[in-house]
Structure formats: structure tokens, C-alpha cells
Design a protein around this motif. Sequence first.
Motif, PDB file in Angstrom:
ATOM      1  N   GLY A  48       0.838  -1.190   0.000  1.00  0.00           N
ATOM      2  CA  GLY A  48       0.000   0.000   0.000  1.00  0.00           C
ATOM      3  C   GLY A  48       0.869   1.234   0.000  1.00  0.00           C
ATOM      4  N   ARG A  49       0.270   2.361  -0.315  1.00  0.00           N
ATOM      5  CA  ARG A  49       1.012   3.617  -0.355  1.00  0.00           C
ATOM      6  C   ARG A  49       1.427   4.055   1.041  1.00  0.00           C
ATOM      7  N   SER A  50       2.362   4.996   1.110  1.00  0.00           N
ATOM      8  CA  SER A  50       2.741   5.583   2.394  1.00  0.00           C
ATOM      9  C   SER A  50       1.505   6.163   3.070  1.00  0.00           C
ATOM     10  N   SER A  52      -0.830   4.279   4.433  1.00  0.00           N
ATOM     11  CA  SER A  52      -1.963   3.359   4.307  1.00  0.00           C
ATOM     12  C   SER A  52      -2.193   2.533   5.568  1.00  0.00           C
ATOM     13  N   LYS A  54       0.340   0.362   6.888  1.00  0.00           N
ATOM     14  CA  LYS A  54       1.128  -0.875   6.843  1.00  0.00           C
ATOM     15  C   LYS A  54       2.017  -1.051   8.081  1.00  0.00           C
ATOM     16  N   HIS A 210       7.415  -2.195  -0.417  1.00  0.00           N
ATOM     17  CA  HIS A 210       7.100  -1.559  -1.685  1.00  0.00           C
ATOM     18  C   HIS A 210       7.728  -2.333  -2.844  1.00  0.00           C
ATOM     19  N   THR A 223      -3.522  -5.706   0.362  1.00  0.00           N
ATOM     20  CA  THR A 223      -3.370  -4.293   0.039  1.00  0.00           C
ATOM     21  C   THR A 223      -4.186  -3.449   1.003  1.00  0.00           C
ATOM     22  N   LEU A 224      -3.533  -2.452   1.608  1.00  0.00           N
ATOM     23  CA  LEU A 224      -4.209  -1.540   2.520  1.00  0.00           C
ATOM     24  C   LEU A 224      -4.379  -0.170   1.865  1.00  0.00           C
ATOM     25  N   VAL A 225      -5.511   0.435   2.120  1.00  0.00           N
ATOM     26  CA  VAL A 225      -5.773   1.829   1.765  1.00  0.00           C
ATOM     27  C   VAL A 225      -6.479   2.463   2.950  1.00  0.00           C
ATOM     28  N   ASP A 226      -5.907   3.536   3.475  1.00  0.00           N
ATOM     29  CA  ASP A 226      -6.511   4.249   4.608  1.00  0.00           C
ATOM     30  C   ASP A 226      -6.850   3.319   5.764  1.00  0.00           C
ATOM     31  N   ARG A 228      -7.540   0.171   5.817  1.00  0.00           N
ATOM     32  CA  ARG A 228      -8.484  -0.922   5.564  1.00  0.00           C
ATOM     33  C   ARG A 228      -7.945  -1.853   4.486  1.00  0.00           C
TER      34      ARG A 228
END
Length: 238
Positions: A48-50, A52, A54, A210, A223-226, A228
Motif C-alpha cells: 500500500g502507499r505511504s 496506508s 502498513k 514496496h 493491500t491496505l488503503v486508509d 483498511r
Amino acid sequence: MNRRCLIVGSAIQVSDVVKTYPLGADEVVAVDHLDLGIEEGEFVAVVGRSGSGKTTLLNLLAGIDRPTSGSVVAAGADLGSLSESGLAEWRGRNVGLVFQFFQLLPTLTVAENVMLPMDFAAKIPAVRRRDRARELLERVGIGDQADKLPSMLSGGQQQRAAIARALANDPPLLLADEPTGNLDSHTADAVLEVFAGLNAEGRTIVVVTHERDIRAIVKREITLVDGRVVADESVVAR
């Protein structure tokens, strides 16, 4: 450790976990009502993005941080039932941690760095610790560096030493936070192969990364976003 906290089941079970941090008069939600199960012997990448969530998730799994609400069960223990000293004891015996920047103590030799967790946890008999450190360094391919200081090693060698240190007490669970983030691509591939070999022996591994080629070796990608989980996929071996 309180034996009442021991339970049988999957290697990791995260149930409705929320983790917030204060930000002025408000708060930041780093992990948002997250549910996750990981079975023994799985090799899982969390991507996931920075920002997110993780690293926050990894810290919760390691008992370095506590959830605001919800429960984390890992390596046979309900972490919420443990005191700070109980968490430290549990972590020393059950979790191996690998970080992006190695975190080797500069004044100790490589072998002494690997011995340090054994001295803290007292799980390995004292007479075995130096031999075990050397065996682990051989296992990750740097046995000839045992008596050197970390500053004398390359980045890849230092990360291999950090992996050997994480294995010092033979933990069932290995957690790694961007273990290849400070390495060139060739060295990163070699380090990931070390993780693959450890997983092939049956060790449960969770890697926050990454690394674009991580799907070549892991069995599952989350995969995490915000904070979740937005994707949870099995990875077909190539």
C-alpha cells in the motif's frame, strides 16, 4: 507469561482493530476496523502507499503498539491480555523483527549482535549462544563476517545479519518492515530469497514492502488503503 492468554488457532488473528493517534484537537485513524487472519506457515506481503497503515499494522502484530479498540492474537497469545513486561517476554520468544535500516549495534560484532536477543530472552542456553549465532550467520550466507563490526559490512550483508538476529530465538513468527527498502535491486532480490527459504521451512512471515517483485515469492498479498484491507489475493507461484 500468563498461560491463560494462550490460545490455539491461526498464527495471527486481527479482529475489528482500530488504531488512532491524536493530532491536535483531532485524531488520525491509522487502522480502521481491520479484520485479518493469517495461517501458520503463510508468507504474506502487506502493500500500500505511504500512510496506508502498513507499518502501524506490523507494530500491532509485534506488540510494539496497542490497538485503540479490537483484539490482536499472534503466536498463541491474546496481546491485549499481556502487561508491558509480558509483551516484551512474548515478543522475545515468539517474534523476529527485521527493519529497513538494520538497527545493528555499532559497537558489537556481528555475532554479538545476533547473540543479544538470546541474552535477553534466555531461551537458548548460554553455552549454545555463540555457536548458534555463527550457525545462523552461516545460514544467511555471511558466516565469514561474524567477528567484524557492522560498519565493515555492505548494506546487504548488514540486512542478512539483521535476519540472523531476528532468528536468534527460533521464533515462529517473522515480521519485516521494508526489509529491502535500503538496498539496490540485486541485493534486495537476494535478501527476499533468504525470506523465501525461511518460509519453505515452515516459518510464518509477514513483510511490509514496496518491492514490486514481491509477488514472485510470497503466497498472499494484502493491500491496505486508509487503514483498511481493499484486496486480499492468493499469489500463484511462478
